[in-house]
Each structure stands twice: as structure tokens, then as C-alpha cells.
Write an enzyme that holds these catalytic residues in place. Structure first.
Site, mmCIF file in Angstrom:
data_model
loop_
_atom_site.group_PDB
_atom_site.id
_atom_site.type_symbol
_atom_site.label_atom_id
_atom_site.label_comp_id
_atom_site.label_asym_id
_atom_site.label_seq_id
_atom_site.Cartn_x
_atom_site.Cartn_y
_atom_site.Cartn_z
ATOM 1 N N TYR A 136 0.942 -1.237 0.092
ATOM 2 C CA TYR A 136 0.172 0.013 0.001
ATOM 3 C C TYR A 136 0.854 1.158 0.098
ATOM 4 O O TYR A 136 1.430 1.386 1.030
ATOM 5 C CB TYR A 136 -0.925 -0.204 1.250
ATOM 6 C CG TYR A 136 -1.835 0.981 1.444
ATOM 7 C CD1 TYR A 136 -2.075 1.853 0.386
ATOM 8 C CD2 TYR A 136 -2.615 1.312 2.762
ATOM 9 C CE1 TYR A 136 -3.046 3.050 0.655
ATOM 10 C CE2 TYR A 136 -3.552 2.195 2.995
ATOM 11 C CZ TYR A 136 -3.585 3.230 1.702
ATOM 12 O OH TYR A 136 -4.489 4.194 2.209
ATOM 13 N N LYS A 164 -1.791 -1.485 -3.857
ATOM 14 C CA LYS A 164 -2.785 -0.386 -3.839
ATOM 15 C C LYS A 164 -1.718 0.849 -4.087
ATOM 16 O O LYS A 164 -0.951 1.269 -3.161
ATOM 17 C CB LYS A 164 -3.439 -0.217 -2.358
ATOM 18 C CG LYS A 164 -4.430 0.918 -2.298
ATOM 19 C CD LYS A 164 -4.988 1.007 -1.266
ATOM 20 C CE LYS A 164 -5.931 2.228 -0.779
ATOM 21 N NZ LYS A 164 -6.646 2.390 0.376
#
Length: 296
Positions: A136, A164
Site C-alpha cells: 500500500y 494499492k
């Protein structure tokens, strides 16, 4: 091959009036999300206010959502930390509980160099070799950008399966797509960039707006995948005011206010986050009303 799906909702954490986690509401909300377009749910991510939850609360919430969804969607645990030891322990616990994967944010505040970031995620991957992991990258919150060359090295670990990508840089996402096999999934970390990211090889989105319009986001992605770019663009443009309204102030303040406007008892954010201002609520009402998302 691990497939978390196209639309993953970064779920809010509902609280009671006295600030405790409302586990019953969390269960109902998770079921609602899965029935309305979500292929997966991130529990205790940024939108879930993970910085102000205890690990004990997080572990209980993981189980609550997992039991509520009962295999109908992938449940991804937010187990990232700026302490490698804590991240390893929390990720191992999520694996032990039988969740489907973990979302690991770039260590924040202490701003490790790229080699430190590599070693951090490497240590987690080695500790849970059979547990799927999603990186992320959100430099606006962490203060450090996980560079493509570091991600490319980390992708050599078979259980690091996705990222992400919330840097806002399509160039960065493009560099990753060019260098990595299609089995490594790139997810948008901003709703407004879902469609642009798909155009450069993205797979889906870890979404906030899917609390409200999950089916439409799913429809947009499927239209793009099937080659109907005109339809995908039309949906994107229709939803863009909502995507922007949900980030007029710090997430998850607006999405919690929007859910409250829809009748969900999600409570207020925990301090140091605050309630939505009257101006934010007014703006949200207008956008939700325009999209037919408020009960008449």
C-alpha cells in the site's frame, strides 16, 4: 493465483455513541457491501481508522467481518505498521484467523529509505510465506514513496501479489505494469483514478465510494474490461463529483457523514479526527441527492 476481485471496499469502522466499536453495525455493513458490488473488503485500513484502534479491537473486527461475509467476498486485513515486528505479528495473526490476505501500508513517520522499505516488506513476506500480501503506497500520508524499483524487487516474493497504488502517479503505475507480469495486480487507491489506472494496466480499485455506489463502480470496470470505453467514461464522469466530495476533507470524515445521511449508525470518527463540518455535510447532501442516493 490470488484474486482479491475488482472492487475492494476500504470499510469504515462504525462506533457507538461512546466511541466503542459497533461490531453489530460492522457486520451489517459488510453484508450490505458484498450485496452491492464489493468483491472484497479491507478491514482496518486508513478508512477504517486503524491508527486509533487497538490490535485487540482490530483482531475482533477481522473475525466479525469474516463471519458476517461467510466466504462471499475476500477479507483483507489492514495489518501494516511502522514497526516491522508489530506488522509481522499482526499479519501472522490475520493468517491464523483464516483471512484472505493483508494490506501493508508503507511505514509512516519514520520514513525508511528504499532499502529499509524493502527489508520491512521482505521480513513480513518471509514470516507468512503462504499468505497473500498487498502493498500500500500512499506517500501523501506516509511521507515516503515506495518506488517502482523497490516494488519490482518485492514482487519476486510469490506471496506479494498486488499493490494499492495511491501515489496519484499514472507514470509510476505504468512503470510497474511494464515491468511486472499481469498476475501482479495493481489497484487504484483513489476512486477518481480508477478508470485512468485501468487504461495503463490496473486491475481494480480499493475504494471508499463503493460504500455508496459499489454496483456502479463494478459496472464501470466491467464496461472497460469488455471494451465499452464510452460507457465506462460516462459512469466515471457521472460519479466524479461524488469521488471528489468524499475527499474534501480528511478521509474517512466525509464517507462517515455520507453513510449517516443514508441512515447508517456509524458514529463519529475517533479523535484526532473530527466530525464533518456543516459545509461538508451540505456539499455531501447535494451530491448524494443529485445521484439519487438519499431516501426521499
Amino acid at each position: 493465483m490470488t484474486d482479491f476481485g475488482r472492487v475492494i471496499t476500504a470499510m469504515i469502522t462504525p462506533f457507538t455513541a461512546d466511541g466503542a466499536i459497533a461490531y453489530d453495525v460492522a457486520a451489517k455493513l459488510a453484508q450490505h457491501l458484498v450485496a452491492n458490488g464489493s468483491d472484497g473488503i479491507v478491514v482496518c485500513g486508513t478508512t477504517g481508522e486503524s491508527p486509533t484502534l487497538t490490535w485487540e479491537e482490530e483482531f475482533q473486527l477481522f473475525q466479525t467481518v469474516q463471519q458476517a461475509v461467510a466466504g462471499k467476498a475476500k477479507i483483507i486485513a489492514g495489518t501494516g505498521s511502522n514497526s516491522t515486528r508489530e506488522a509481522i505479528d499482526a499479519t501472522a495473526k490475520a493468517a491464523e484467523l483464516g483471512l484472505d490476505g493483508a494490506l501493508l501500508v508503507v511505514p509512516y513517520y519514520n520514513k525508511p529509505p528504499q532499502e529499509g522499505l524493502y527489508a520491512h516488506f521482505q521480513a513480513i513476506a518471509k514470516a507468512v510465506p503462504d499468505f497473500p500480501l498487498m502493498l500500500y503506497n500512499i506517500p501523501g500520508r506516509t511521507g515516503q514513496n515506495l518506488l517502482p524499483e523497490t516494488v519490482i524487487r518485492l514482487a519476486e516474493y510469490p506471496n506479494i501479489v498486488a499493490i494499492k497504488e495511491a501515489s496519484g502517479s499514472l507514470d509510476q503505475a505504468s512503470t510497474l505494469r511494464a515491468a511486472l507480469p499481469p498476475t501482479f495486480r495493481i489497484y487504484a487507491g483513489d476512486d477518481s483514478l480508477t478508470l485512468p489506472l485501468l487504461a495503463v494496466g490496473g486491475y481494480g480499485v480499493v475504494s471508499v465510494a463503493s460504500h455508496l455506489v459499489g454496483l456502479r463502480i463494478q459496472e464501470m470496470i466491467q464496461a472497460f474490461v469488455q471494451g465499452d470505453t464510452a460507457k465506462a467514461t460516462a459512469i466515471h464522469c457521472q460519479l466524479l463529483p461524488l469521488f471528489k466530495a468524499l475527499f474534501v476533507t480528511t478521509n474517512p470524515i466525509p464517507i462517515k457523514a455520507a453513510l449517516s445521511l443514508q441512515g447508517w449508525s456509524v458514529g463519529e470518527p475517533r479523535l484526532p479526527l473530527t466530525s464533518a463540518s456543516d459545509a461538508v455535510i451540505s456539499q455531501l447532501k447535494a451530491v448524494l441527492d443529485d445521484l439519487g442516493l438519499l431516501k426521499s
